[in-house]
Design a protein around this motif. Structure first.
Motif, mmCIF file in Angstrom:
data_model
loop_
_atom_site.group_PDB
_atom_site.id
_atom_site.type_symbol
_atom_site.label_atom_id
_atom_site.label_comp_id
_atom_site.label_asym_id
_atom_site.label_seq_id
_atom_site.Cartn_x
_atom_site.Cartn_y
_atom_site.Cartn_z
ATOM 1 N N ASP A 156 0.793 -1.228 0.000
ATOM 2 C CA ASP A 156 0.000 0.000 0.000
ATOM 3 C C ASP A 156 0.824 1.276 0.000
ATOM 4 N N ILE A 157 2.011 1.231 0.608
ATOM 5 C CA ILE A 157 2.791 2.453 0.807
ATOM 6 C C ILE A 157 4.214 2.248 0.326
ATOM 7 N N SER A 158 4.701 3.238 -0.400
ATOM 8 C CA SER A 158 6.103 3.302 -0.787
ATOM 9 C C SER A 158 6.737 4.402 0.047
ATOM 10 N N GLY A 159 7.926 4.143 0.570
ATOM 11 C CA GLY A 159 8.552 5.140 1.425
ATOM 12 C C GLY A 159 10.056 5.204 1.265
ATOM 13 N N LEU A 160 10.588 6.351 1.653
ATOM 14 C CA LEU A 160 12.028 6.579 1.636
ATOM 15 C C LEU A 160 12.377 7.394 2.869
ATOM 16 N N GLY A 161 13.314 6.914 3.640
ATOM 17 C CA GLY A 161 13.764 7.630 4.824
ATOM 18 C C GLY A 161 15.157 7.162 5.194
ATOM 19 N N ASN A 162 15.989 8.059 5.677
ATOM 20 C CA ASN A 162 17.356 7.727 6.058
ATOM 21 C C ASN A 162 18.100 7.023 4.917
ATOM 22 N N GLU A 163 17.799 7.446 3.684
ATOM 23 C CA GLU A 163 18.396 6.884 2.466
ATOM 24 C C GLU A 163 18.058 5.405 2.273
ATOM 25 N N ILE A 164 17.006 4.947 2.935
ATOM 26 C CA ILE A 164 16.535 3.566 2.811
ATOM 27 C C ILE A 164 15.151 3.587 2.182
ATOM 28 N N TYR A 165 15.005 2.823 1.110
ATOM 29 C CA TYR A 165 13.738 2.695 0.407
ATOM 30 C C TYR A 165 12.993 1.510 1.006
ATOM 31 N N PHE A 166 11.693 1.662 1.277
ATOM 32 C CA PHE A 166 10.914 0.574 1.862
ATOM 33 C C PHE A 166 9.486 0.573 1.326
ATOM 34 N N TRP A 167 8.831 -0.560 1.518
ATOM 35 C CA TRP A 167 7.423 -0.743 1.191
ATOM 36 C C TRP A 167 6.707 -1.176 2.463
ATOM 37 N N LEU A 168 5.440 -0.776 2.568
ATOM 38 C CA LEU A 168 4.659 -1.106 3.750
ATOM 39 C C LEU A 168 3.236 -1.478 3.337
ATOM 40 N N GLU A 169 2.832 -2.671 3.709
ATOM 41 C CA GLU A 169 1.460 -3.135 3.494
ATOM 42 C C GLU A 169 0.681 -2.908 4.782
ATOM 43 N N LEU A 170 -0.480 -2.301 4.689
ATOM 44 C CA LEU A 170 -1.318 -2.054 5.859
ATOM 45 C C LEU A 170 -2.386 -3.131 5.962
ATOM 46 N N LYS A 171 -2.561 -3.669 7.161
ATOM 47 C CA LYS A 171 -3.590 -4.681 7.418
ATOM 48 C C LYS A 171 -4.305 -4.328 8.710
ATOM 49 N N ALA A 172 -5.598 -4.559 8.733
ATOM 50 C CA ALA A 172 -6.403 -4.369 9.941
ATOM 51 C C ALA A 172 -7.397 -5.520 9.995
ATOM 52 N N ASN A 173 -7.036 -6.551 10.747
ATOM 53 C CA ASN A 173 -7.886 -7.729 10.849
ATOM 54 C C ASN A 173 -7.419 -8.608 12.001
ATOM 55 N N ASP A 174 -8.136 -9.674 12.237
ATOM 56 C CA ASP A 174 -7.788 -10.627 13.285
ATOM 57 C C ASP A 174 -7.554 -12.021 12.710
ATOM 58 N N ARG A 175 -7.262 -12.107 11.439
ATOM 59 C CA ARG A 175 -7.114 -13.410 10.796
ATOM 60 C C ARG A 175 -5.799 -14.076 11.185
ATOM 61 N N MET A 176 -5.811 -15.372 11.254
ATOM 62 C CA MET A 176 -4.599 -16.136 11.586
ATOM 63 C C MET A 176 -3.519 -15.957 10.517
ATOM 64 N N ASP A 177 -3.941 -15.799 9.257
ATOM 65 C CA ASP A 177 -2.973 -15.609 8.174
ATOM 66 C C ASP A 177 -2.717 -14.129 7.899
#
Length: 123
Positions: free
Chosen positions: A35-56
């Motif tokens: 969901d999110i592309s980010g860059l900070g401290n010269e490090i590129y990262f990706w972040l998936e957001l989840k909001a649930n109670d599923r085991m998987d």
């Protein structure tokens, strides 16, 4: 229309005013991209957001494939999970098709800041 829990989590992240360049990614052409592309401290990262109670954790097969491939090549991609029934936050990472808990804590601003810093200061 009411905002989803994931959209609310994104709003909370934006309000932190971190010194990162982060933006939402909406793709109808790439299955599994986080969901999110980010860059900070010269490090590129990706972040998936989840909001649930599923085991998987609600991770689709496309997300599992994308995150596995990206991280296996040295990338930094994480999942930020907000359980709905239990208070708290979890930062997850996919390694060799397995979900690893990187960090967990209370659902508050400090924990959210610390978890996002783990994305740009991976250990």
């Amino acid at each position: 229309m009411a905002k989803s829990e994931e959209a609310k989590l994104w709003e909370r992240i934006k309000k932190l005013k971190l010194n990162y360049h982060m933006f939402r990614v909406e793709s109808a052409t790439i299955n599994g991209i986080p969901d999110i592309s980010g860059l900070g401290n010269e490090i590129y990262f990706w972040l998936e957001l989840k909001a649930n109670d599923r085991m998987d954790y609600g991770i689709s097969k496309w997300q599992m494939n994308w995150l596995t491939e990206h991280n296996s090549k040295g990338g930094n991609a994480f999942i930020l999970l907000k359980p709905l029934k239990h208070k708290g936050l979890k930062l997850l990472r996919i390694e060799s098709r397995s979900v690893k808990v990187v960090a967990e804590g209370e659902d508050n601003e400090l924990t959210l800041r610390l978890m996002l810093s783990r994305c740009v200061f991976p250990s």
